[in-house]
Design an enzyme around this catalytic site. Structure first.
Site, PDB file in Angstrom:
ATOM      1  N   GLU A 197       1.842   3.915  -1.659  1.00  0.00           N
ATOM      2  CA  GLU A 197       3.233   3.740  -2.099  1.00  0.00           C
ATOM      3  C   GLU A 197       3.561   4.564  -3.332  1.00  0.00           C
ATOM      4  O   GLU A 197       4.652   5.129  -3.447  1.00  0.00           O
ATOM      5  CB  GLU A 197       3.508   2.255  -2.366  1.00  0.00           C
ATOM      6  N   ARG A 215       4.344  -2.040  -5.745  1.00  0.00           N
ATOM      7  CA  ARG A 215       3.116  -1.309  -6.058  1.00  0.00           C
ATOM      8  C   ARG A 215       3.404   0.069  -6.651  1.00  0.00           C
ATOM      9  O   ARG A 215       2.485   0.751  -7.099  1.00  0.00           O
ATOM     10  CB  ARG A 215       2.266  -1.160  -4.797  1.00  0.00           C
ATOM     11  N   LYS A 251     -10.172  -1.985  17.485  1.00  0.00           N
ATOM     12  CA  LYS A 251      -9.136  -2.989  17.238  1.00  0.00           C
ATOM     13  C   LYS A 251      -8.674  -3.562  18.576  1.00  0.00           C
ATOM     14  O   LYS A 251      -8.400  -2.818  19.518  1.00  0.00           O
ATOM     15  CB  LYS A 251      -7.966  -2.362  16.482  1.00  0.00           C
TER      16      LYS A 251
END
Length: 584
Positions: free
Chosen positions: A334, A362, A246
């Site tokens: 979640e 969610r 990244k």
């Protein structure tokens, strides 16, 4: 030669005219282009830099958009956007009226699926692949998903189903060991061991009936192209494990991957972040939460903190640093976070479950079934409530008041400032008989001297902020700041109702008996939210007062700065003032 190749590429068809040996140079130019735009316009940086070679290879090998490419979340899709016809307008990225920071179907045929929340790519791409099979179409279907996103339950559901199909599906695992914060969990450890060569590399994926290949170097474009070409000939579900870095190509972004996920403005040449103002500013609400939970947890040993993959964004990182044994990052999960909190609450712990408002959507069933139905005193801290700005429709936390208000046994509170947030956190950990949702906005508050001694807050009690005549303005949460500004020269009353549930009915009776006109203001949807609750109260008690409801209208709001969006929907101070004057 710099930018010579990219200048002539306006679609993947142009890209495919290049010789393969030219592609490494194109990768350099694409990185340079992304860095230069994001340095001044801001946005997500590290994720897109990490997949430059992969992005080029995918559009080079596959016949997009006829072959269907789905990006998970979309933080990494900047290169994709630039190569698919949006190069010349990329500088409008995330700006009001400009292109979205995420793939968006109405924006381009190359954006095959709209994304913003993680872990949807495998399910969506599988759906497309099944549709192609039913229609007799010969297409390739590719999902690009990160190592943090694939650990989510929904991704496993998609993998589990795909493994018993015979569709033409390729899942590309972009493994860089980080989402926004570093990846966590047993799967992350497994992938790390695969990269080290200390783990039998195919035992999980092949057990799910996927043809596994890799891991390969995600920055070696020739290797990627060779492997993609081979996989085009392999039937059924396949997974390619690609190792990337990244922030690749910008030294600082590689070194500090968390900060450079979305770094703000920086020097494109050096990579150094531009210095921010040194003048004293009010704190961010997330930091008020983060410092306050540490303060409370040191006094109350029963307090635990939970976040699904957002320790930096929620500022639970402060507790993870000081009291790590009682602070939990559970990854992009979640639903698990909510039910984990519920389980802890059954054993007498006091869980602060910190989830962005848009992400709690969610875990709706878990809030209802595992928490509220059982009256478990979980403390939900909903960060990023209201309009959040440049992330746009997928991230605005404008539905929470409506989707939570209908749940029995749930207290809902919105602090108008930093002290109110501290005090409701303090009050909640003293002991409640029901769960509570505390929702607060993204960004900074309004008070420099915010760290005041704690005070308890009476459940269901609103307060009057200003006395006036004829008209009463009722606000909830931090939008009170805009109301205060709007009415500073108008002789109207202002009430901070504080609790959406339970409503302060005694105060409402007094208001409706005193004022001819009532105006409600909230930074949530007008359908089913705070204003709707006031309308229901008025109807139930046969009040005939004029009532005007201000809030987010019944459509998805685009991306832009928060102030711009508030003006767009009529929630800036000038618009509120105009509405009040026209209603009074």
């Amino acid at each position: 030669m710099q930018k010579q190749l990219l200048t002539h590429i306006n679609s993947p068809k142009d890209l495919r005219l290049l010789k393969q040996e030219e592609l490494p140079e194109l990768a350099k130019e694409l990185r340079h282009f992304i860095i230069n735009i994001v340095a001044t316009k801001e946005g997500h940086l590290g994720a897109s830099l990490g997949v430059v070679e992969l992005t080029i290879a995918l559009h080079y090998v596959f016949n997009t958009p006829e072959d269907l490419l789905v990006w998970d979340v979309g933080h990494q899709a900047y290169g994709h956007k630039i190569l698919t016809g949006r190069k010349n307008i990329f500088d409008t990225n995330r700006q009001l009226g400009g292109i979205s920071g995420f793939p968006k179907r109405e924006e381009s045929d190359y954006d095959t699926f709209g994304v913003g929340h993680s872990s949807t790519s495998i399910s969506a791409t599988l759906g497309m692949a099944i549709a192609s099979k039913l229609k007799g179409e010969n297409k390739h279907h590719i999902a690009v998903i990160g190592d943090a996103s694939i650990a989510s339950g929904m991704a496993f559901e998609g993998l589990n189903h795909a493994g018993v199909t015979e569709v033409n599906l390729l899942v590309i695992l972009n493994d860089n060991a980080i989402g926004i914060d570093p990846s966590v969990g047993a799967l992350k450890q497994y992938l790390t061991n695969v990269k080290k060569g200390t783990q039998k590399r195919n035992n999980i994926i092949e057990a799910l009936n996927f043809d596994y290949s890799g891991p390969i170097d995600g920055h070696d474009i020739n290797t990627i192209i060779s492997e993609l070409e081979r996989l085009k000939t392999v039937k059924g579900p396949k997974l390619l494990h690609v190792i990337t870095t990244k922030g690749k190509g910008l030294k600082q972004a590689e070194k500090d991957q968390v900060k450079y996920h979305a770094p703000g403005k920086f020097n494109a040449e050096t990579g150094d972040l531009l210095p921010k103002t040194t003048s004293s500013e009010p704190p961010k609400y997330q930091d008020v939460f983060g410092h306050t939970i540490v303060e409370l947890a040191k006094q109350n040993k029963k307090i635990v903190g939970i976040t699904p993959a957002m320790p930096t964004g929620s500022s639970l990182k402060f507790m993870m640093e000081e009291i790590p044994e009682r602070a939990f990052d559970v990854g992009i999960a979640e639903q698990h976070a909510v039910t984990l909190a519920a389980g802890m609450a059954t054993r007498g712990l006091i869980p602060f479950c910190n989830i962005y408002s848009t992400f709690l959507q969610r875990a709706y069933d878990q809030v209802i079934h595992d928490v509220a139905l059982q009256k478990l005193p979980v403390i939900f801290c909903l960060d990023r409530s209201g309009l959040v700005g440049e992330d746009g429709a997928t991230h605005h936390g404008v539905f929470d008041l409506a989707y939570l208000r209908c749940i029995p046994n749930l207290i809902i509170f919105a602090p108008r400032n930093e002290m109110e947030l501290r005090n409701i956190m303090y009050t909640a950990q003293l002991g409640l008989e029901h769960p509570i949702a505390i929702r607060y906005p993204r960004g900074r508050g309004i008070t420099l001297d915010w760290k005041q001694p704690f005070e308890t807050i009476e459940t269901g009690q609103g307060i009057q902020l200003k006395q006036g005549e004829n008209t009463a303005v009722l606000s909830i949460g931090a939008i009170a700041k805009n109301v205060t500004e709007a009415i500073k020269d108008i002789a109207v009353s202002h009430y901070d109702m504080r609790f959406i549930k339970p409503l302060d009915e005694s105060l409402l009776h007094k208001i409706f008996k005193t004022y001819n006109t009532v105006v409600t203001v909230e930074d949530g949807t007008v359908k089913g939210g705070f204003g709707s609750a006031v309308l229901e109260f008025a109807s139930e008690h046969h009040y005939k007062n004029t009532i005007k409801v201000l809030g987010v209208p019944d459509h998805f709001v685009e991306h832009g700065k928060v102030g711009e969006l508030q003006k767009l929907v009529g929630l800036d101070s000038e618009s509120i003032k105009t509405t009040i004057l026209s209603t009074s």
